[in-house]
Design an enzyme around this catalytic site. Structure first.
Site, PDB file in Angstrom:
ATOM      1  N   HIS A  75      -8.502  -3.833  -1.465  1.00  0.00           N
ATOM      2  CA  HIS A  75      -7.142  -3.249  -1.024  1.00  0.00           C
ATOM      3  C   HIS A  75      -6.619  -4.239   0.100  1.00  0.00           C
ATOM      4  O   HIS A  75      -7.294  -4.436   1.311  1.00  0.00           O
ATOM      5  CB  HIS A  75      -7.231  -2.019  -0.576  1.00  0.00           C
ATOM      6  CG  HIS A  75      -6.039  -1.246  -0.685  1.00  0.00           C
ATOM      7  ND1 HIS A  75      -5.460  -0.715  -1.663  1.00  0.00           N
ATOM      8  CD2 HIS A  75      -5.501  -0.620   0.614  1.00  0.00           C
ATOM      9  CE1 HIS A  75      -4.206  -0.111  -0.984  1.00  0.00           C
ATOM     10  NE2 HIS A  75      -4.579  -0.071   0.321  1.00  0.00           N
ATOM     11  N   SER A 114       0.760  -1.238  -0.045  1.00  0.00           N
ATOM     12  CA  SER A 114       0.040   0.018  -0.026  1.00  0.00           C
ATOM     13  C   SER A 114       0.857   1.315   0.016  1.00  0.00           C
ATOM     14  O   SER A 114       1.479   1.467  -0.801  1.00  0.00           O
ATOM     15  CB  SER A 114      -0.932   0.055   1.237  1.00  0.00           C
ATOM     16  OG  SER A 114      -1.842   0.944   1.349  1.00  0.00           O
ATOM     17  N   ASP A 126     -10.139  -2.378  -5.538  1.00  0.00           N
ATOM     18  CA  ASP A 126      -9.695  -1.327  -5.096  1.00  0.00           C
ATOM     19  C   ASP A 126      -9.557  -0.092  -6.030  1.00  0.00           C
ATOM     20  O   ASP A 126      -9.290  -0.225  -7.277  1.00  0.00           O
ATOM     21  CB  ASP A 126      -7.999  -1.791  -4.937  1.00  0.00           C
ATOM     22  CG  ASP A 126      -7.106  -0.742  -4.333  1.00  0.00           C
ATOM     23  OD1 ASP A 126      -7.696   0.310  -4.046  1.00  0.00           O
ATOM     24  OD2 ASP A 126      -5.995  -1.130  -4.124  1.00  0.00           O
TER      25      ASP A 126
END
Length: 390
Positions: A352, A221, A322
């Site tokens: 995600h 991320s 996502d």
């Protein structure tokens, strides 16, 4: 579509995270905190264990900068013991594994890992990150070094990025100190006692077992943004980073955004875990007020100025649900245009952080993702030359 349990947990998590982000926004740090923080008080953490007694991976925490909170957790798989007479545990300052001076020491590649959390949450020693890094260490047969970088808003941009570069530089210094060990001027066992705030002191596990000519950067991320930045700096430095060689990088669902929304940013604006509104709030906490811009190079990789043809092979992981997926894919496409090996692994019915979030770590999809990463990474960390150093 994601399962009912994933949807329910996502709603709960988004509610908690939104309150956390709002609290950080309403109570900004008044005085710059250069020392910074690397975890939140409500974060569940996994204690370090310097022996191989749990799952065949020993861990150790070290603090490498006396001026900041920058720290590292090292994950060492027990495969380093192959052909070695080194004691497995209980014999050393740590009460754990100590490399035996003069023994046949197996060298492994190094994965420098950056956790997620939107730059404002997460930790290198959280339960989820600890388990994920253990999996990567075993699947890739590599030493994983997880970076505990400073969080925002206590430490705004570029603190986290600078911490990433410093962690890579620290690894390079360790190689130079290892040369002293080879020449017989340093005793690995005695050197363990300085494994605290000594940024230029030898770290036995790295000195004994790390092959820094086979270094991979892996970001999760927002950690992907840091990994990509550090890789760019390594490319710019060239031979000045010797003996470090960044042979590949893995970007797992990069935390990217831009002023002009992509199709996925429009269609999935209210997606699971992190939606566009919450992401913008996180960027406001991370970027200084006078630099806030969704096209800031830290936020939008398409704005980078470094020649992309110099970048190493780059694997990008994206999830179907996502909202940030399209921009990550576009960056990968730009890399491929200049002949960089830059595949995209697109996971269906995934959200995600599907492979790194604590709730999802035991799912088949999360475990398959680690295996997929390992297969790809091994193309670039295959052993060159002798397997053992003497």
């Amino acid at each position: 579509m994601p399962s009912v349990s994933v949807k329910f947990y996502s709603i709960l998590y988004k509610f908690i995270l939104k309150r956390q982000l709002q609290t950080l926004t309403e109570n900004p740090t008044k005085i710059p905190n250069h020392f910074g923080v690397v975890s939140r008080t409500d974060e569940s953490v996994a204690p370090a264990n310097p022996s191989f007694s749990d799952d065949g991976v020993a861990t150790k925490d070290i603090h490498i900068d006396p001026l900041t909170s920058l720290s590292l957790r090292i994950f060492l798989p027990d495969s380093v013991l192959a052909g070695s007479r080194s004691l497995r545990q209980g014999d050393g300052v740590y009460g754990g594994y100590s490399p035996a001076l003069g023994d046949n020491l197996r060298k492994l590649p190094v994965v420098l890992q950056f956790h997620g959390g939107g730059f404002v949450t997460g930790s290198s020693i959280s339960l989820a990150n600890d388990l994920f890094c253990r999996r990567i260490a075993k699947a890739c047969d590599a030493i994983v070094v997880a970076v505990g970088f400073r969080l925002a808003p206590e430490s705004k941009y570029p603190a986290a990025f600078e911490d990433g570069v410093e962690a890579l530089n620290w690894l390079a210094k360790q190689s130079n100190l290892a040369e002293c060990r080879v020449s017989g001027r340093v005793d690995l066992r005695r050197s363990q006692i300085v494994d605290g705030f000594g940024s230029s002191m030898i770290e036995p596990w790295i000195a004994a077992h790390a092959d820094l000519s086979r270094c991979v950067l892996l970001g999760v991320s927002s950690g992907s943004n840091i990994a990509n930045y550090v890789t760019q700096k390594a490319v710019e430095a060239g031979n000045l980073m010797d003996p470090i060689r960044v042979v590949a990088q893995v970007l797992m669902y990069p935390f990217v955004i831009g002023s002009t929304p992509t199709k996925s940013e429009i269609k999935l604006a209210n997606s699971y875990l992190y939606d566009r509104t919450m992401a913008i709030l996180a960027w406001k906490l991370f970027l200084p007020n006078d630099q806030f811009n969704l096209d800031h190079p830290a936020a939008n990789p398409l704005m980078t100025k470094i020649p992309l043809r110099q970048m190493p092979p780059t694997l990008t992981i994206v999830a179907e649900h996502d909202f940030m997926r399209d921009r990550a894919i576009a960056y990968s496409q730009e890399l491929r245009k200049v002949n960089v090996d830059a595949p995209v692994y697109d996971y269906k019915d995934a959200i995600h952080e599907f492979a790194t979030f604590e709730m999802f770590l035991k799912t088949p999809k999360a475990q398959a993702c680690v295996e997929d990463i390992a297969i790809w990474v091994k193309k670039y960390i295959s052993l060159r030359g002798l397997e053992f150093s003497y």
